[in-house]
Design a protein around this motif. Structure first.
Motif, PDB file in Angstrom:
ATOM      1  N   GLU A  95      36.525  20.223  36.988  1.00  0.00           N
ATOM      2  CA  GLU A  95      36.786  21.468  37.708  1.00  0.00           C
ATOM      3  C   GLU A  95      38.181  22.007  37.401  1.00  0.00           C
ATOM      4  O   GLU A  95      38.364  23.206  37.195  1.00  0.00           O
TER       5      GLU A  95
ATOM      6  N   ALA B  48      40.093  29.191  32.407  1.00  0.00           N
ATOM      7  CA  ALA B  48      39.837  30.556  32.845  1.00  0.00           C
ATOM      8  C   ALA B  48      41.141  31.295  33.138  1.00  0.00           C
ATOM      9  O   ALA B  48      41.322  32.452  32.729  1.00  0.00           O
ATOM     10  N   GLU B  49      42.042  30.664  33.845  1.00  0.00           N
ATOM     11  CA  GLU B  49      43.323  31.304  34.177  1.00  0.00           C
ATOM     12  C   GLU B  49      44.100  31.670  32.920  1.00  0.00           C
ATOM     13  O   GLU B  49      44.699  32.747  32.838  1.00  0.00           O
TER      14      GLU B  49
ATOM     15  N   LEU C 241      33.552  29.815  35.083  1.00  0.00           N
ATOM     16  CA  LEU C 241      32.795  31.025  35.402  1.00  0.00           C
ATOM     17  C   LEU C 241      32.988  31.476  36.849  1.00  0.00           C
ATOM     18  O   LEU C 241      32.617  32.617  37.195  1.00  0.00           O
ATOM     19  N   GLU C 242      33.565  30.627  37.695  1.00  0.00           N
ATOM     20  CA  GLU C 242      33.877  31.047  39.055  1.00  0.00           C
ATOM     21  C   GLU C 242      34.943  32.138  39.072  1.00  0.00           C
ATOM     22  O   GLU C 242      35.052  32.892  40.049  1.00  0.00           O
ATOM     23  N   ASN C 243      35.737  32.222  38.013  1.00  0.00           N
ATOM     24  CA  ASN C 243      36.721  33.289  37.892  1.00  0.00           C
ATOM     25  C   ASN C 243      35.983  34.569  37.495  1.00  0.00           C
ATOM     26  O   ASN C 243      35.346  34.632  36.450  1.00  0.00           O
ATOM     27  N   GLY C 244      36.073  35.594  38.306  1.00  0.00           N
ATOM     28  CA  GLY C 244      35.309  36.815  38.099  1.00  0.00           C
ATOM     29  C   GLY C 244      35.638  37.567  36.835  1.00  0.00           C
ATOM     30  O   GLY C 244      34.848  38.413  36.390  1.00  0.00           O
TER      31      GLY C 244
ATOM     32  N   ARG D 107      38.920  25.613  35.523  1.00  0.00           N
ATOM     33  CA  ARG D 107      39.736  26.632  36.179  1.00  0.00           C
ATOM     34  C   ARG D 107      40.956  27.001  35.345  1.00  0.00           C
ATOM     35  O   ARG D 107      41.298  28.183  35.208  1.00  0.00           O
TER      36      ARG D 107
ATOM     37  N   GLU E 285      32.306  24.159  32.747  1.00  0.00           N
ATOM     38  CA  GLU E 285      31.828  25.521  32.490  1.00  0.00           C
ATOM     39  C   GLU E 285      31.663  26.289  33.796  1.00  0.00           C
ATOM     40  O   GLU E 285      32.093  27.451  33.908  1.00  0.00           O
ATOM     41  N   GLU E 286      31.043  25.664  34.771  1.00  0.00           N
ATOM     42  CA  GLU E 286      30.819  26.342  36.056  1.00  0.00           C
ATOM     43  C   GLU E 286      32.130  26.711  36.726  1.00  0.00           C
ATOM     44  O   GLU E 286      32.256  27.797  37.317  1.00  0.00           O
ATOM     45  N   ALA E 287      33.119  25.835  36.645  1.00  0.00           N
ATOM     46  CA  ALA E 287      34.416  26.116  37.257  1.00  0.00           C
ATOM     47  C   ALA E 287      35.092  27.311  36.580  1.00  0.00           C
ATOM     48  O   ALA E 287      35.712  28.147  37.246  1.00  0.00           O
TER      49      ALA E 287
END
Length: 448
Positions: A210, A217-218, A140-143, A214, A136-138
């Motif tokens: 991670e 998100a992408e 959310l690193e995507n803005g 990621r 989840e944290e990885a």
């Protein structure tokens, strides 16, 4: 539980004999599963389940019946056998039913070389929560990610044992470890969602949390600002993560149960070209660390490697004992079963020949068309192979990806589509269906 799956199947067979069954087979599944879901950095849901499932099939002549239960008490096993025998006496005759002859049974029943079980300690709930949180944290690193719908981690272990009155008795243990993440990009009516995940037998083989976060998100961001495509005839490239569905339709069409019913668009295609000449579709149930591997099938027959399609030509059907008898062929050792149903044919690990080009090469060469990354719904005519599905993905213009696409339908005929496919070289080799991205040179798109 004091009884092992092996002991339980032996008790079921003895109960069946005592109840008057002429022949019988039994299956026992004993397992536990644990899943953790995280949302907004906190634990959303935690589930653990432990269960024992039993199945018994009995025969009175050519009549049979199957019963199941999840209670291991001796009285329940005896009641199962009595009910199964009573049901079998009232069932219609089936000339093709029956367990395997002793000389058909697998001789090498050791599954150790297949590495279906991870011997390392079972992960704790805290271990799973850490993985889900990291995914989840990885993401959310995507803005451009506004929220993560869910991040889930899970583990399961199961013992399987099969026994029959023909003398067969064997089993093995399986484990599974999974992690997934669903990310949402955008806001309001412009929100888009996509996911990534991984599932392996061995914890050590699982992709990092991670990387999964990621990638989810992408993928979600790539779907933003989607438009409908134009209507017309265009090349369609099925991304590797969904291309196996095309081969899945072929596998369903050569399944002996479908062929025996006459409900298959390939029912008359044995010995005919169904794929391009350069392609072979092989089946290998003995690949280590792959979820569909097994040393024997659900009827105790040995599993074996074969080419389902060789140099483009369909070589045979996928059969269990009953469908093989109906069609006049020996079983291919492809029987599967649950505890509440009789065996039926299914495919094991399959691998499609890969091409020389990578996905980027196919995108460049396709000119203008659609790269499909997700599909919804399905209208497949099992008799004709007519194909129609909702699709979303990325639009390709002059060999370049230009924007996201949604709310469209792709249509064609599977017989024609599969004979023209062009494979990339990007298949994931740890999956049970090793299928690369596939380009279909022409399909009907319905968009604007």
């Amino acid at each position: 539980m004091s009884q092992t799956p092996e002991t339980l199947t032996a008790q079921l067979l003895q109960a069946a004999k005592d109840a008057g069954a002429e022949t019988a087979d039994a299956i026992a599944l004993q397992g536990a599963s644990l899943s953790i879901e995280v949302r907004a950095g906190v634990l959303e849901q935690a589930e653990r389940a432990e269960a024992v499932d039993l199945g018994l099939r009995v025969f009175i002549g050519q009549r049979s019946a199957t019963v199941s239960a999840s209670d291991t008490r001796a009285a329940t096993l005896q009641e199962m056998a009595l009910r199964a025998v009573a049901m079998a006496r009232e069932a219609p005759e089936d000339a093709f039913a029956g367990i395997a002859a002793p000389d058909q049974l697998a001789e090498n029943m050791n599954a150790a070389h297949l590495e279906l079980h991870d011997p390392t300690p079972e992960p704790t709930p805290q271990d799973l929560q850490r993985d889900a949180t990291a995914a989840e944290e990885a993401a959310l690193e995507n803005g451009k990610i506004t929220q993560v719908q869910s991040a889930m981690a899970g583990y399961s272990a199961r013992n399987v044992h099969l026994a029959a009155t023909n003398g067969f008795s064997a089993g093995y243990r399986r484990t599974s470890r999974g992690l997934s993440c669903v990310a949402i990009a955008g806001t309001g009516t412009a929100m888009e969602r996509d996911h990534d995940g991984d599932s392996r037998i061995f914890q050590a083989d699982l992709r990092s949390a991670e990387d999964i976060g990621r990638r989810a998100a992408e993928r979600a961001v790539a779907r933003l600002d989607a438009r409908k495509p134009p209507t017309g005839q265009f090349p369609v490239l099925f991304d590797e993560r969904i291309s196996a569905s095309l081969i899945g339709h072929l596998l369903a069409a050569i399944n002996g149960a479908s062929v025996a019913r006459g409900a298959s668009w390939l029912r008359d295609a044995l010995g005919e070209k169904v794929l391009p000449e350069a392609l072979t579709l092989g089946e290998n149930p003995h690949r280590p660390r792959v979820s569909a591997s097994r040393p024997f099938d659900a009827e105790g027959l040995p599993t074996r490697s074969r080419n389902i399609v060789e140099n483009g030509v369909l070589t045979g059907w996928t059969l269990d004992l009953a469908t093989g008898r109906k069609l006049g062929f020996p079983s291919t050792g492809n029987a599967v079963r649950g505890t509440s149903s009789a065996p039926s044919p299914s495919s094991w690990n399959v691998t499609l020949t890969e091409g020389d080009a990578n996905r980027a090469d196919l995108i460049r060469d396709m000119g203008t068309g659609l790269l499909v990354t997700s599909m919804i719904g399905s209208t497949i005519n099992p008799n004709t192979g007519d194909y129609s599905r909702g699709a979303a993905g990325l639009w390709v213009e002059n060999g370049q990806i230009t924007h996201a696409v949604n709310e469209c339908t792709i249509a064609g005929n599977l017989r024609n589509m599969l004979r023209e496919i062009v494979p990339a070289n990007d298949a994931r080799h740890h999956l049970s269906r090793v299928v690369p991205s596939l380009l279909v040179p022409g399909m009907t798109l319905a968009g604007i």
